[in-house]
Motif scaffolding. Structure first.
Motif, PDB file in Angstrom:
ATOM      1  N   GLN A 177     -12.604   2.465  11.447  1.00  0.00           N
ATOM      2  CA  GLN A 177     -12.049   3.402  12.431  1.00  0.00           C
ATOM      3  C   GLN A 177     -10.533   3.306  12.480  1.00  0.00           C
TER       4      GLN A 177
ATOM      5  N   ASP B 246     -14.823   6.424  12.170  1.00  0.00           N
ATOM      6  CA  ASP B 246     -14.372   7.164  13.340  1.00  0.00           C
ATOM      7  C   ASP B 246     -12.857   7.271  13.348  1.00  0.00           C
TER       8      ASP B 246
ATOM      9  N   PHE C 142     -10.450   9.305  12.025  1.00  0.00           N
ATOM     10  CA  PHE C 142      -9.689   9.431  10.785  1.00  0.00           C
ATOM     11  C   PHE C 142      -8.729  10.608  10.930  1.00  0.00           C
ATOM     12  N   THR C 143      -7.483  10.401  10.541  1.00  0.00           N
ATOM     13  CA  THR C 143      -6.503  11.480  10.469  1.00  0.00           C
ATOM     14  C   THR C 143      -6.092  11.643   9.016  1.00  0.00           C
TER      15      THR C 143
ATOM     16  N   ASN D 158     -18.999  13.442   2.638  1.00  0.00           N
ATOM     17  CA  ASN D 158     -19.727  12.240   3.020  1.00  0.00           C
ATOM     18  C   ASN D 158     -21.060  12.203   2.277  1.00  0.00           C
TER      19      ASN D 158
ATOM     20  N   LEU E 274     -19.712  10.793  12.833  1.00  0.00           N
ATOM     21  CA  LEU E 274     -18.341  10.555  12.390  1.00  0.00           C
ATOM     22  C   LEU E 274     -17.459  11.261  13.419  1.00  0.00           C
TER      23      LEU E 274
ATOM     24  N   TRP F  80     -12.451  13.288  13.640  1.00  0.00           N
ATOM     25  CA  TRP F  80     -11.733  13.451  12.377  1.00  0.00           C
ATOM     26  C   TRP F  80     -10.748  14.595  12.548  1.00  0.00           C
ATOM     27  N   ARG F  81      -9.512  14.364  12.073  1.00  0.00           N
ATOM     28  CA  ARG F  81      -8.450  15.362  12.142  1.00  0.00           C
ATOM     29  C   ARG F  81      -7.967  15.638  10.714  1.00  0.00           C
TER      30      ARG F  81
ATOM     31  N   MET G 194     -20.492  15.492  13.360  1.00  0.00           N
ATOM     32  CA  MET G 194     -19.065  15.216  13.333  1.00  0.00           C
ATOM     33  C   MET G 194     -18.437  15.787  14.601  1.00  0.00           C
TER      34      MET G 194
ATOM     35  N   LEU H  23     -14.531  17.595  15.427  1.00  0.00           N
ATOM     36  CA  LEU H  23     -13.901  17.792  14.124  1.00  0.00           C
ATOM     37  C   LEU H  23     -12.835  18.873  14.252  1.00  0.00           C
TER      38      LEU H  23
END
Length: 301
Positions: free
Chosen positions: A51, A77, A79-80, A96, A104, A107-108, A128, A131
């Protein structure tokens, strides 16, 4: 299994074991073969054990026709993924694996440039929530989708659509289904117009982004300039400041901010009785004009 450039491996059984990681300013040559090579591989398959990861300022370049994925697999978790350039990735740019059964989260995917890639994002077997896909240029391979979910009951199509925020992206070439959601009962396809009719895709468009010959920078007349959403992204792929001008640019390059190619002013005037035009770099000039162009932009007299 193919080769991983960077592998973030969590644990399926313990607490988070891969936290607060920055992967920045690398060049991943994801050549591919019979098994997919992955630029960044995220491990910890059954639980989100990685993460708070930032992947920024990297280039992911593959050999056309090879099997490769830029960012792949695993559970994680927060994630950018921002300010990266993806080129000639025939597989999924971000994907994935089919055996992920957990969420998840957060996410960006911000301000990336995808050039000649397969699906921008392919998900199979996972939810997700929250998202966000915003301010990206997706110059796609023929038929490639922005989002493509696999055949799985997790989540349902309605859940996947509700949990997706997609705004201010440029998707080119235009036409065809760009968003495909498949659960265990049906497949739902959406063109950009149909997607926007659901209240999604505000500010997104299908127009030529007018990239330079290097395919990672904007020409001076690009529709990506000053048309992006306001996001917490303060630098571009080249290290230039965001925003520059009246707004944020779409894609990895912030035009005029000091990063990338040097910009020059090309001034054209007509003398004598001849006729002709000057075209190229978004320019279409008859008698007289002046325009700023990046170094390396081709024009035709």
């Amino acid at each position: 299994r193919g080769i991983n450039g960077v592998r973030l491996e969590g644990s399926d059984f313990g607490p988070y074991t891969g936290e607060y990681v920055i992967i920045s300013e690398n060049k991943f040559s994801v050549f591919g073969g019979n098994s997919p090579d992955q630029g960044v591989f995220i491990g910890g398959l059954q639980s989100p054990r990685v993460q708070n990861v930032i992947i920024e300022g990297n280039s992911f370049i593959s050999t056309p026709g090879k099997v490769s994925v830029a960012i792949s697999r695993g559970a994680g978790d927060a994630f950018t993924i921002r300010n990266n350039v993806f080129k000639d990735i025939p597989g999924q740019a971000i994907s994935n694996g089919a055996d992920i059964v957990n969420y998840l989260k957060k996410w960006r995917i911000y301000n990336n440039t995808f050039y000649h890639t397969g699906p921008l994002l392919r998900l199979t077997g996972t939810k997700m929530p929250n998202l966000q896909i915003r301010n990206n240029i997706f110059f796609r391979n023929s038929g490639a989708k922005v989002i493509e979910t696999g055949n799985t009951p997790i989540p349902s199509n309605s859940e996947a659509i509700a949990e997706t925020i997609e705004t201010s992206n440029i998707i080119w070439p235009s036409g065809g289904n760009l968003f495909t959601f498949t659960d265990n009962t049906s497949t739902q396809n959406y063109t950009l117009a149909q997607w926007q009719a659901l209240g999604k895709g505000q500010g997104s468009s299908s127009v030529d982004p007018l990239l330079t010959n290097t395919n990672d920078q904007l020409q001076s007349v690009s529709p990506a300039i000053n048309t992006g959403a306001v996001l917490p992204v303060i630098r571009d792929y080249f290290g230039g400041a965001r925003p520059f001008g009246s707004g944020y640019d779409i894609g990895a390059h912030e035009f005029g901010s000091g990063g990338g190619a040097t910009s020059y002013t090309l001034s054209i005037t007509k003398s004598g009785t001849g006729i002709g035009t000057v075209t190229g770099g978004g320019l279409n000039c008859g008698n007289a004009c002046s325009v700023n162009l990046n170094s390396g932009t081709s024009v035709t007299l």
